[in-house]
Design a protein around this motif. Structure first.
Motif, PDB file in Angstrom:
ATOM      1  N   THR A  30       0.757  -1.187  -0.110  1.00  0.00           N
ATOM      2  CA  THR A  30      -0.074   0.022   0.007  1.00  0.00           C
ATOM      3  C   THR A  30       0.962   1.447  -0.095  1.00  0.00           C
ATOM      4  OG1 THR A  30      -1.797  -1.027   1.064  1.00  0.00           O
ATOM      5  CG2 THR A  30      -1.810   1.240   1.179  1.00  0.00           C
ATOM      6  N   THR A  31       1.813   1.273   0.858  1.00  0.00           N
ATOM      7  CA  THR A  31       2.833   2.535   0.850  1.00  0.00           C
ATOM      8  C   THR A  31       3.637   2.837  -0.350  1.00  0.00           C
ATOM      9  OG1 THR A  31       2.966   2.123   3.489  1.00  0.00           O
ATOM     10  CG2 THR A  31       4.552   3.727   2.342  1.00  0.00           C
ATOM     11  N   LEU A  34       1.082   3.997  -3.110  1.00  0.00           N
ATOM     12  CA  LEU A  34       0.728   5.564  -3.140  1.00  0.00           C
ATOM     13  C   LEU A  34       1.737   6.215  -3.663  1.00  0.00           C
ATOM     14  CD1 LEU A  34      -1.166   5.223   0.313  1.00  0.00           C
ATOM     15  CD2 LEU A  34      -1.861   5.804  -1.951  1.00  0.00           C
ATOM     16  N   GLU A 192      -6.515   2.567   0.051  1.00  0.00           N
ATOM     17  CA  GLU A 192      -5.452   2.670  -1.059  1.00  0.00           C
ATOM     18  C   GLU A 192      -5.938   3.218  -2.213  1.00  0.00           C
ATOM     19  OE1 GLU A 192      -1.255   1.193  -2.692  1.00  0.00           O
ATOM     20  OE2 GLU A 192      -3.000  -0.339  -2.243  1.00  0.00           O
TER      21      GLU A 192
END
Length: 219
Positions: A30-31, A34, A192
């Protein structure tokens, strides 16, 4: 000795928010995802190394929740991220300008998508028959999952080629992904993709402004 299979497992939970648990692999995917999409909307070349990290994380995540089309998509994303990294900057260090496909190519692209969705849906529906020891459960959301996969492949290729239409396609893909991931109860990935959708709208605007500027400079 470090067990890498545990690192890539969805069962390795690291925290919980409102009863929803976050696995390490989901957090990393997810990080980096993004960061990848945000940098792409800003027309920044660092989008591609973050794309490589995201594809690795999500490959293992989607396998574990039986979204096989999405799993196979990550193999493509890995290769296209390497390709995009090379294409976005020439040896001269000059960025490739943003361009549009045009009406004719967009129509061709639509028919290619329809065929691709049907073909991939047929392939993934047969994976449990061909490889039952690996794909124990049948795929879910068969053709919708195939749409997000085919749409993402085309959108990512257009992104690497710096085509304006990439962001418009990303908007449709993100909307369907939000619905699927919500129903599959992976809330952080769902969140997300809501952020992805907002960034895609921004990417549409930012790239269109740059496209108009490039077109006017050539007139």
């Amino acid at each position: 000795m470090l067990d890498l299979s545990l690192f890539f497992s969805k069962e390795l939970q690291i925290f919980s928010v409102f009863g929803n648990t976050m696995s390490l692999i989901e957090l990393l995917g997810t990080t980096t995802g993004l960061l990848c999409v945000y940098l792409a909307s800003k027309n920044h070349i660092l989008t591609w190394p973050f794309g490589i990290l995201t594809s690795i994380c999500f490959f293992f995540l989607f396998f574990q929740i039986q979204l096989y089309s999405d799993m196979l998509l990550q193999i493509y994303f890995f290769g296209s991220s390497v390709y995009g990294w090379l294409v976005w900057r020439k040896k001269t260090g000059i960025y490739v300008k943003i361009q549009s496909l045009g009406k004719t190519k967009n129509i061709i692209l639509l028919f290619v998508m329809i065929f691709g969705i049907y073909f991939l849906g047929q392939i993934t529906s047969r994976l449990p028959l061909w490889l039952p020891s690996i794909f124990v459960k049948p795929p879910e959301f068969l053709y919708w999952d195939a749409f997000t996969t085919v749409g993402s492949i085309i959108a990512n290729f257009l992104l690497a080629q710096r085509k304006l239409e990439s962001w418009f396609l990303w908007v449709f893909v993100d909307v369907v992904c939000i619905a699927i991931y919500f129903l599959k109860e992976i809330p952080f990935v769902t969140l997300e993709y809501i952020v992805f959708l907002l960034i895609a709208f921004y990417g549409c605007y930012h790239w269109y402004q740059e496209y108009k500027l490039n077109r006017h400079s050539m007139e």
